[in-house]
Design a protein around this motif. Structure first.
Motif, PDB file in Angstrom:
ATOM      1  N   ASN A  70       6.915 -12.107  -0.761  1.00 39.73           N
ATOM      2  CA  ASN A  70       5.760 -12.583   0.013  1.00 39.73           C
ATOM      3  C   ASN A  70       5.882 -12.219   1.487  1.00 39.73           C
ATOM      4  O   ASN A  70       4.928 -11.752   2.097  1.00 39.73           O
ATOM      5  CB  ASN A  70       5.609 -14.099  -0.152  1.00 39.73           C
ATOM      6  N   LYS A  71       7.073 -12.435   2.042  1.00 41.31           N
ATOM      7  CA  LYS A  71       7.283 -12.125   3.471  1.00 41.31           C
ATOM      8  C   LYS A  71       7.089 -10.634   3.740  1.00 41.31           C
ATOM      9  O   LYS A  71       6.620 -10.246   4.806  1.00 41.31           O
ATOM     10  CB  LYS A  71       8.684 -12.552   3.908  1.00 41.31           C
ATOM     11  N   GLU A  72       7.460  -9.804   2.766  1.00 41.68           N
ATOM     12  CA  GLU A  72       7.299  -8.357   2.938  1.00 41.68           C
ATOM     13  C   GLU A  72       5.853  -7.917   2.701  1.00 41.68           C
ATOM     14  O   GLU A  72       5.544  -6.730   2.799  1.00 41.68           O
ATOM     15  CB  GLU A  72       8.202  -7.598   1.952  1.00 41.68           C
ATOM     16  N   GLY A  73       5.008  -8.864   2.306  1.00 40.90           N
ATOM     17  CA  GLY A  73       3.611  -8.519   2.028  1.00 40.90           C
ATOM     18  C   GLY A  73       3.443  -7.786   0.699  1.00 40.90           C
ATOM     19  O   GLY A  73       2.475  -7.046   0.501  1.00 40.90           O
ATOM     20  N   ILE A  74       4.406  -7.985  -0.203  1.00 38.74           N
ATOM     21  CA  ILE A  74       4.336  -7.323  -1.514  1.00 38.74           C
ATOM     22  C   ILE A  74       3.726  -8.291  -2.528  1.00 38.74           C
ATOM     23  O   ILE A  74       4.304  -9.341  -2.804  1.00 38.74           O
ATOM     24  CB  ILE A  74       5.751  -6.880  -1.968  1.00 38.74           C
ATOM     25  N   ASP A  75       2.548  -7.938  -3.017  1.00 40.31           N
ATOM     26  CA  ASP A  75       1.848  -8.785  -3.997  1.00 40.31           C
ATOM     27  C   ASP A  75       2.350  -8.360  -5.379  1.00 40.31           C
ATOM     28  O   ASP A  75       1.867  -7.392  -5.949  1.00 40.31           O
ATOM     29  CB  ASP A  75       0.341  -8.543  -3.829  1.00 40.31           C
ATOM     30  N   TYR A  76       3.331  -9.095  -5.895  1.00 43.62           N
ATOM     31  CA  TYR A  76       4.047  -8.669  -7.097  1.00 43.62           C
ATOM     32  C   TYR A  76       3.527  -9.432  -8.299  1.00 43.62           C
ATOM     33  O   TYR A  76       3.669 -10.648  -8.382  1.00 43.62           O
ATOM     34  CB  TYR A  76       5.542  -8.956  -6.905  1.00 43.62           C
ATOM     35  N   ARG A  77       2.943  -8.744  -9.252  1.00 44.31           N
ATOM     36  CA  ARG A  77       2.445  -9.401 -10.470  1.00 44.31           C
ATOM     37  C   ARG A  77       3.036  -8.715 -11.691  1.00 44.31           C
ATOM     38  O   ARG A  77       2.595  -7.630 -12.073  1.00 44.31           O
ATOM     39  CB  ARG A  77       0.919  -9.345 -10.521  1.00 44.31           C
ATOM     40  N   GLY A  78       4.014  -9.372 -12.253  1.00 44.62           N
ATOM     41  CA  GLY A  78       4.658  -8.770 -13.421  1.00 44.62           C
ATOM     42  C   GLY A  78       6.000  -9.407 -13.682  1.00 44.62           C
ATOM     43  O   GLY A  78       6.253 -10.542 -13.291  1.00 44.62           O
TER      44      GLY A  78
END
Ligand code: AMP
Ligand code: GLY
Length: 428
Positions: free
Chosen positions: A264-272
């Motif tokens: 989240n802090k890196e701005g990575i929207d991770y879905r999986g």
């Protein structure tokens, strides 16, 4: 709903088998699939990295959700491709975008990430051709064995564990200067060796909340007693007796929460899925690696242990409502025994007819590398089947898997007959 699964292994067969039990599933497609997935849905002969053909298929078949099995299309940006396409952008892809897939696609990225967010892992250094001498010096500061990792994807072959310094230095030169693994080894991570027992923990996340899936132990070596060459995996067991609740709680606090917060802090929207390869060092978890997908053959024991609707969980990942979804697992032990083509993981022959499949009973036979020719099932890969069984103990489960592995026959059949044995000894 209409769902498309990308991939062709035992992992994808286990996904297809589970999804086909979902009440909301209408049509299931698997690209390219195998002879086993053909029993759960429709196979479509398209490569997992042929994004344009995948687009046409999604459009033509009115696909509502795409589940990506292997890492290759994720690292190559299939999720980004969907988001950047007017026609596809609202169709959920289960699997991270390129940025998140770097957790697997670049060892250097994942080590930097772990250090930045205080996730326990081995100390390391990253080196390039230009910093070869620093790398050679760094090796001098470590105790053997030495762990060298090609930064990029190298078809599972990019990690070398070497027992003497001269050999390690030589390999480092070959990786950096002679491009032993091509571009994948233009950067090399050198790591401290961790002593302990390995296991894998799997997390399904929508980027905000997560579910911790069952943990599993994989058997990586081709030979009994963990000897010989590394393979994709020769068997798996779930749950893992030494990964008790106390250990999993440590993994959640020290690894899973900081990983999700870090993304989240890196701005990575991770879905999986996040596959966390761990070393249990005297009861303390250390991360060996992240993968941006499920493991194979771990999926063949993890997914069958999920007792709730799998498609519903995936829908929750896609629209970020995972926290609302019910999730449960069965207490029973699942084991899987992988049957391979003799010669694997080196050269092997394929195209042999498989017999005995209809005589198996008491196990779920997942196909890993098979192909249909008319009504015949032919061997089509190094790993051919993963035989999954349930039991009240590892022994009870694995006995069923072995019995069915005996019934199935094809030329040059091989499987390890010691899957779970080490864990049975531990739990006694
Ligand atoms: P990886 O591709 O990073 O999973 O590495 C392949 C295998 O090498 C792992 O499954 C471990 O068995 C082993 N390995 C990798 N890194 C380490 C380490 N730092 N210490 C001990 N074993 C390791
Ligand atoms: N079985 C290990 C992997 O899928 O990477």
């Amino acid at each position: 709903m209409n769902v498309l699964i990308l991939g062709s292994g035992g992992r994808e067969h286990a996904f297809a088998w589970k999804l086909s039990q979902s009440k909301n599933l209408q049509n299931l497609y698997i690209a390219p699939g195998n002879a086993g997935t053909a029993n759960c849905g429709t196979n479509v002969n398209i490569s997992v990295t042929d994004f344009d053909s995948i687009k046409n298929l999604v459009w033509e078949k009115d696909i509502n959700l795409v589940l990506v099995g292997p890492e290759d299309p994720l690292v190559k940006g299939i999720h980004d491709f969907f988001l950047n396409d007017e026609v596809l952008k609202d169709i959920p892809v289960i699997g991270p975008k390129k940025d998140g897939a770097q957790l697997e696609g670049s060892k250097d990225f994942s080590k930097q990430f772990m250090f930045k967010y205080n996730v326990p892992t081995a100390k390391y250094g990253t080196f390039t051709k230009e910093t070869l001498n620093e790398g050679l010096n760094f090796l001098e500061t470590l105790q053997p064995p030495f762990v060298l990792k090609a930064d990029g994807l190298a078809a599972g072959k990019g990690v070398l564990i070497l027992h003497n310094l001269a050999e390690a230095k030589n390999e480092l030169k070959q990786m950096l200067v002679d491009a032993k693994f091509g571009n994948a080894s233009s950067k090399v991570v050198i790591e401290e060796f961790l002593h302990g027992i390995e296991l894998s923990v799997f997390v399904l996340t929508d980027g905000k909340s997560y579910k911790i899936l069952p943990a599993a132990k994989d058997y990586k070596r081709i030979g009994e007693g963990d000897t010989g060459l590394n393979t994709g995996g020769m068997g798996a067991v779930s749950p893992v007796p030494f990964a008790n609740q106390e250990f999993i709680n440590k993994v959640e606090e020290r690894v899973i929460k900081p990983t999700i917060a870090g993304l989240n802090k890196e701005g990575i929207d991770y879905r999986g899925f996040i596959f966390i390869g761990l070393m249990n060092c005297n009861g303390e978890p250390y991360v060996i690696e992240y993968n941006c997908r499920m493991g194979d053959p771990e999926t063949e024991v993890v997914i069958p242990r999920i007792s709730t609707d799998f498609l519903d969980l995936l829908v929750g990942v896609g629209n970020q409502t995972l926290h609302e979804k019910s999730y449960g697992t069965t207490e029973q032990t699942a084991t899987t025994v992988v049957m391979v083509s003799g010669g694997y993981p080196e050269d092997f022959s394929k195209g042999f007819e498989v017999k005995g499949l209809s005589e198996t009973n008491g196990s779920q036979v997942f196909h890993s590398g098979t192909k249909l020719e008319g009504d015949k099932v032919l061997t089509y890969g190094g790993r051919v089947f993963a035989i999954t069984s349930f039991g009240n103990s590892i022994e009870e489960a694995v006995t069923k898997s072995f019995k069915n592995a005996e019934i199935i026959s094809y030329t040059n059949k091989y499987y390890r007959k010691d899957i779970g044995k080490d864990l049975m000894a531990l739990s006694k």
